[in-house]
Design an enzyme around this catalytic site. Structure first.
Site, PDB file in Angstrom:
ATOM      1  N   ASP A   1       0.924  -0.927   4.800  1.00  0.00           N
ATOM      2  CA  ASP A   1       0.553   0.309   5.494  1.00  0.00           C
ATOM      3  C   ASP A   1      -0.918   0.541   5.156  1.00  0.00           C
ATOM      4  O   ASP A   1      -1.253   1.247   4.216  1.00  0.00           O
ATOM      5  CB  ASP A   1       1.436   1.457   5.004  1.00  0.00           C
TER       6      ASP A   1
ATOM      7  N   CYS B   1       0.872  -1.191   0.000  1.00  0.00           N
ATOM      8  CA  CYS B   1       0.000   0.000   0.000  1.00  0.00           C
ATOM      9  C   CYS B   1       0.899   1.227   0.000  1.00  0.00           C
ATOM     10  O   CYS B   1       0.938   1.992   0.960  1.00  0.00           O
ATOM     11  CB  CYS B   1      -0.931   0.000   1.205  1.00  0.00           C
ATOM     12  N   ALA B   2       1.645   1.413  -1.080  1.00  0.00           N
ATOM     13  CA  ALA B   2       2.748   2.377  -1.099  1.00  0.00           C
ATOM     14  C   ALA B   2       2.299   3.827  -1.058  1.00  0.00           C
ATOM     15  O   ALA B   2       3.041   4.692  -0.587  1.00  0.00           O
ATOM     16  CB  ALA B   2       3.613   2.129  -2.340  1.00  0.00           C
TER      17      ALA B   2
ATOM     18  N   GLY C   1       4.682   6.936  -1.426  1.00  0.00           N
ATOM     19  CA  GLY C   1       6.023   6.350  -1.443  1.00  0.00           C
ATOM     20  C   GLY C   1       6.944   6.708  -0.300  1.00  0.00           C
ATOM     21  O   GLY C   1       8.141   6.425  -0.364  1.00  0.00           O
ATOM     22  N   GLY C   2       6.421   7.288   0.775  1.00  0.00           N
ATOM     23  CA  GLY C   2       7.287   7.671   1.897  1.00  0.00           C
ATOM     24  C   GLY C   2       8.049   6.501   2.488  1.00  0.00           C
ATOM     25  O   GLY C   2       9.264   6.563   2.693  1.00  0.00           O
ATOM     26  N   LYS C   3       7.346   5.405   2.759  1.00  0.00           N
ATOM     27  CA  LYS C   3       7.999   4.240   3.354  1.00  0.00           C
ATOM     28  C   LYS C   3       8.833   3.488   2.315  1.00  0.00           C
ATOM     29  O   LYS C   3       9.855   2.886   2.647  1.00  0.00           O
ATOM     30  CB  LYS C   3       6.960   3.342   4.018  1.00  0.00           C
TER      31      LYS C   3
ATOM     32  N   CYS D   1      -2.076   4.059  10.906  1.00  0.00           N
ATOM     33  CA  CYS D   1      -1.914   5.305  11.663  1.00  0.00           C
ATOM     34  C   CYS D   1      -3.166   5.486  12.514  1.00  0.00           C
ATOM     35  O   CYS D   1      -3.864   6.497  12.444  1.00  0.00           O
ATOM     36  CB  CYS D   1      -1.690   6.499  10.726  1.00  0.00           C
TER      37      CYS D   1
END
Length: 214
Positions: free
Chosen positions: A91, A24-25, A28-30, A144
């Site tokens: 995520d 679940c990109a 693209g932070g992770k 989150c």
């Protein structure tokens, strides 16, 4: 990006040369954080069911000089990856309850129907993503949120319906990364981690490490 988001990416501990899927990109932070941790060695596959959410990742990868990320904007490109990934990160879509300290108004807009929709989406994402983990590989579940329906209860549901996965304690990884004297997240079972404003001075995040047994 909140510090908590960066912390949960660190907890996935990707290594050089591995094959990693960020299922679940989103933006693209992770993906970027894991690619950097791998020193551009190995491969990070970035995928999201919503191609519009994924679109910004291309420019971000260029700016960062990242060379070990492959972006997938459709399910067809993922077929060859099933059962081959060393690590899969989910995520998951969630209520965002972990951001209430910064956006308190959203608390009053959350309904039972919203929560039930998110829980269903999370279960679908977990089920789909788990197919890509190789035997002995890792599945990481992140939200989150601080709501038990999205976190520990989801893990109870997943391990019951998928007995080939078991929860691995994330606390030793936390201590290795940040030291035993650092603020500690909440852990209801001594394995999963919940970051909160009170415990870790971050937004609320949930992290669980699952291992595929066979």
């Amino acid at each position: 990006q909140d510090e908590g988001s960066q912390i949960v990416a660190d907890l996935a501990t990707p290594h050089e040369g591995e094959q990693v899927l960020d299922y679940c990109a989103g933006g693209g932070g992770k993906t970027l954080a894991m690619a950097a941790a791998m020193n551009n060695k190995g491969q990070v596959h970035a995928y999201d069911t919503d191609s519009k959410r994924l679109a910004p990742i291309i420019e971000r990868l260029k700016r960062a000089g990242t060379r070990n990320v492959q972006v997938h904007d459709g399910e067809a490109g993922l077929e060859r990856l099933k059962g081959r990934m060393d690590r899969v990160l989910v995520d998951a879509p969630c209520t965002g309850a972990g951001t209430w300290r910064r956006r308190p108004d959203t608390k009053w807009r959350l309904t039972q129907r919203n929560l039930e929709e998110r829980v269903s989406q999370q279960q679908q994402a977990l089920t789909e993503a788990s197919r890509f983990v190789r035997p002995g590989g890792a599945l990481y579940y992140i939200t989150c949120s601080v709501l038990p329906e999205e976190n520990d209860r989801q893990m109870a549901w997943f391990t019951k319906t998928n007995p080939d996965f078991e929860i691995v304690s994330a606390l030793p990884t936390w201590d290795h990364l940040f030291g035993a004297s650092a603020p500690r997240p909440v852990s209801l079972d001594g394995k999963t981690l919940t970051l909160t404003p009170a415990a870790t001075d971050t937004d609320g995040f949930f992290f669980c490490h699952l291992k595929r047994l066979s």
